[in-house]
Design a protein around this motif. Structure first.
Motif, PDB file in Angstrom:
ATOM      1  N   THR A  12       0.851  -1.196   0.000  1.00 44.56           N
ATOM      2  CA  THR A  12       0.000   0.000   0.000  1.00 44.56           C
ATOM      3  C   THR A  12       0.882   1.239   0.000  1.00 44.56           C
ATOM      4  O   THR A  12       1.808   1.340   0.803  1.00 44.56           O
ATOM      5  CB  THR A  12      -0.934   0.019   1.215  1.00 44.56           C
ATOM      6  OG1 THR A  12      -0.164  -0.097   2.405  1.00 44.56           O
ATOM      7  CG2 THR A  12      -1.943  -1.108   1.143  1.00 44.56           C
ATOM      8  N   THR A  14       0.968   5.792  -1.006  1.00 47.41           N
ATOM      9  CA  THR A  14       0.183   7.014  -1.103  1.00 47.41           C
ATOM     10  C   THR A  14       0.534   7.749  -2.392  1.00 47.41           C
ATOM     11  O   THR A  14       1.710   7.950  -2.701  1.00 47.41           O
ATOM     12  CB  THR A  14       0.476   7.929   0.104  1.00 47.41           C
ATOM     13  OG1 THR A  14       0.123   7.242   1.292  1.00 47.41           O
ATOM     14  CG2 THR A  14      -0.307   9.223   0.008  1.00 47.41           C
ATOM     15  N   ASP A  16      -0.915  11.323  -4.326  1.00 50.32           N
ATOM     16  CA  ASP A  16      -1.795  12.491  -4.224  1.00 50.32           C
ATOM     17  C   ASP A  16      -2.682  12.426  -2.984  1.00 50.32           C
ATOM     18  O   ASP A  16      -3.883  12.687  -3.045  1.00 50.32           O
ATOM     19  CB  ASP A  16      -2.657  12.626  -5.486  1.00 50.32           C
ATOM     20  CG  ASP A  16      -1.820  12.825  -6.735  1.00 50.32           C
ATOM     21  OD1 ASP A  16      -0.723  13.411  -6.605  1.00 50.32           O
ATOM     22  OD2 ASP A  16      -2.257  12.399  -7.814  1.00 50.32           O
ATOM     23  N   GLU A  18      -3.895   9.937  -1.396  1.00 49.62           N
ATOM     24  CA  GLU A  18      -4.894   8.859  -1.396  1.00 49.62           C
ATOM     25  C   GLU A  18      -4.150   7.525  -1.277  1.00 49.62           C
ATOM     26  O   GLU A  18      -3.084   7.362  -1.869  1.00 49.62           O
ATOM     27  CB  GLU A  18      -5.694   8.854  -2.706  1.00 49.62           C
ATOM     28  CG  GLU A  18      -6.582  10.062  -2.901  1.00 49.62           C
ATOM     29  CD  GLU A  18      -7.878   9.943  -2.134  1.00 49.62           C
ATOM     30  OE1 GLU A  18      -8.380   8.821  -1.971  1.00 49.62           O
ATOM     31  OE2 GLU A  18      -8.379  11.001  -1.690  1.00 49.62           O
ATOM     32  N   TYR A  20      -3.309   3.734  -2.191  1.00 52.38           N
ATOM     33  CA  TYR A  20      -3.426   2.813  -3.320  1.00 52.38           C
ATOM     34  C   TYR A  20      -2.792   1.495  -2.937  1.00 52.38           C
ATOM     35  O   TYR A  20      -1.838   1.445  -2.170  1.00 52.38           O
ATOM     36  CB  TYR A  20      -2.709   3.359  -4.561  1.00 52.38           C
ATOM     37  CG  TYR A  20      -3.465   4.444  -5.274  1.00 52.38           C
ATOM     38  CD1 TYR A  20      -4.245   4.163  -6.390  1.00 52.38           C
ATOM     39  CD2 TYR A  20      -3.405   5.763  -4.835  1.00 52.38           C
ATOM     40  CE1 TYR A  20      -4.947   5.158  -7.043  1.00 52.38           C
ATOM     41  CE2 TYR A  20      -4.101   6.770  -5.480  1.00 52.38           C
ATOM     42  CZ  TYR A  20      -4.872   6.451  -6.584  1.00 52.38           C
ATOM     43  OH  TYR A  20      -5.568   7.436  -7.232  1.00 52.38           O
ATOM     44  N   ARG A  42      -4.846   0.108  -7.418  1.00 53.22           N
ATOM     45  CA  ARG A  42      -6.267   0.335  -7.139  1.00 53.22           C
ATOM     46  C   ARG A  42      -6.393   1.312  -5.984  1.00 53.22           C
ATOM     47  O   ARG A  42      -5.796   1.105  -4.917  1.00 53.22           O
ATOM     48  CB  ARG A  42      -6.978  -0.964  -6.792  1.00 53.22           C
ATOM     49  CG  ARG A  42      -8.494  -0.770  -6.555  1.00 53.22           C
ATOM     50  CD  ARG A  42      -9.248  -2.083  -6.419  1.00 53.22           C
ATOM     51  NE  ARG A  42      -8.700  -2.978  -5.428  1.00 53.22           N
ATOM     52  CZ  ARG A  42      -9.005  -2.946  -4.140  1.00 53.22           C
ATOM     53  NH1 ARG A  42      -9.875  -2.088  -3.691  1.00 53.22           N
ATOM     54  NH2 ARG A  42      -8.453  -3.795  -3.299  1.00 53.22           N
ATOM     55  N   ASN A  43      -7.169   2.382  -6.206  1.00 49.93           N
ATOM     56  CA  ASN A  43      -7.448   3.347  -5.148  1.00 49.93           C
ATOM     57  C   ASN A  43      -8.279   2.633  -4.086  1.00 49.93           C
ATOM     58  O   ASN A  43      -9.341   2.096  -4.388  1.00 49.93           O
ATOM     59  CB  ASN A  43      -8.198   4.554  -5.724  1.00 49.93           C
ATOM     60  CG  ASN A  43      -8.424   5.632  -4.695  1.00 49.93           C
ATOM     61  OD1 ASN A  43      -8.857   5.368  -3.583  1.00 49.93           O
ATOM     62  ND2 ASN A  43      -8.126   6.858  -5.078  1.00 49.93           N
ATOM     63  N   ASN A  46     -11.981   4.760  -3.495  1.00 51.47           N
ATOM     64  CA  ASN A  46     -13.058   4.756  -4.490  1.00 51.47           C
ATOM     65  C   ASN A  46     -12.969   3.613  -5.494  1.00 51.47           C
ATOM     66  O   ASN A  46     -13.834   3.487  -6.355  1.00 51.47           O
ATOM     67  CB  ASN A  46     -13.130   6.109  -5.212  1.00 51.47           C
ATOM     68  CG  ASN A  46     -11.833   6.443  -5.921  1.00 51.47           C
ATOM     69  OD1 ASN A  46     -11.097   5.560  -6.332  1.00 51.47           O
ATOM     70  ND2 ASN A  46     -11.549   7.715  -6.068  1.00 51.47           N
ATOM     71  N   THR A  48     -11.000   3.049  -8.077  1.00 48.19           N
ATOM     72  CA  THR A  48     -10.505   3.277  -9.439  1.00 48.19           C
ATOM     73  C   THR A  48      -9.129   2.638  -9.607  1.00 48.19           C
ATOM     74  O   THR A  48      -8.343   2.548  -8.662  1.00 48.19           O
ATOM     75  CB  THR A  48     -10.410   4.774  -9.766  1.00 48.19           C
ATOM     76  OG1 THR A  48      -9.564   5.393  -8.801  1.00 48.19           O
ATOM     77  CG2 THR A  48     -11.769   5.424  -9.757  1.00 48.19           C
TER      78      THR A  48
END
Length: 187
Positions: A12, A14, A16, A18, A20, A42-43, A46, A48
Motif C-alpha cells: 500500500t 500514497t 496524491d 490517497e 493505493y 487500485r485506489n 473509491n 478506481t
C-alpha cells in the motif's frame, strides 16, 4: 519510504494523498536506459484503477493506514459487516472495496480491517483459509478423457481449479494471495 525495488502485490502506497494498493507490477529492463517498473494500482477509497510507471531509484510513500483485528459477521445488500472484538463496534465495507478478499470470508473469520482517516476501506485476510467444497463434478479413477484439474465451488461461492480427487463436502486449503488450491484438509 519505499524504493521501487520494494514493489510487490499487496503493497500500500500514497499517491496524491490517497491510499493505493499494488494489484500487479512488471519489471522490464530495456536494452539501453534505466529499468522500468510498470504497476497497476487500485485506489483503496473509491476503487478506481490506474497504471503508473516508475524508474529504478524512485521512492514511494507508504500509505498511512490503521489496522485493527476484527471478526467477519455477515453479508447483506452488497455490504460486508465486521465487529471489533475489543469494543464490539461494528463496521460495514462495500463489496467493491473488498475486492478478491470477499471470496474467502466465512462467518467468524478474524481479519485485519484497514482504516484510512477513521473510515474502513479494506481488509487483509490470512494467507491461507480452509473452505468447504459445496459443488463438484464426480471423477472416476482412470478417467483420462478430461484434464488433470476440475472446477469446484466453495461455500463462499468462489470457483477454483483443484485436482480430480477433491469431492463435494471436502475441506480444502486455499492460498488467498493467489486464489489457488493448496491441499485437502483432514478433519
Amino acid at each position: 519510504m519505499y524504493t521501487v525495488s520494494d514493489l510487490r502485490k499487496g503493497l500500500t502506497i500514497t499517491i496524491d494523498d490517497e491510499p493505493y494498493i499494488v494489484i500487479a507490477f512488471e519489471f522490464t529492463k530495456p536494452g539501453k536506459g534505466q529499468a522500468l517498473y510498470r504497476t497497476r494500482l487500485r485506489n483503496m477509497v473509491n476503487g478506481t484503477i490506474i497504471d503508473r510507471t516508475y524508474r529504478s531509484g524512485d521512492t514511494l510513500e507508504p500509505a498511512a493506514l490503521e489496522q485493527r483485528s476484527m471478526q467477519y459477521l455477515y453479508h447483506e445488500g452488497g455490504v460486508y459487516h465486521f465487529m471489533d472484538t475489543q469494543t464490539y463496534e461494528q463496521f460495514g465495507i462495500s463489496e467493491e472495496a473488498l475486492g478478491d478478499a470477499k471470496n474467502y470470508l466465512i462467518d467468524n473469520l478474524t481479519v485485519d480491517v484497514l482504516f484510512f482517516r477513521g473510515e474502513p476501506i479494506g481488509v487483509n485476510v490470512p494467507n491461507f483459509v480452509n473452505l468447504r467444497v459445496v459443488k463438484s463434478a464426480p471423477w472416476a479413477k482412470g478417467d483420462t478423457s478430461s484434464s488433470d484439474m476440475k472446477t469446484v465451488t466453495v461455500e463462499t461461492g468462489y470457483e477454483l481449479r483443484v485436482p480430480p480427487f477433491v469431492n463435494e463436502g471436502d475441506l480444502i486449503q486455499i492460498d488467498t494471495r493467489t486464489g489457488t488450491y493448496v491441499t485437502r484438509v483432514k478433519e
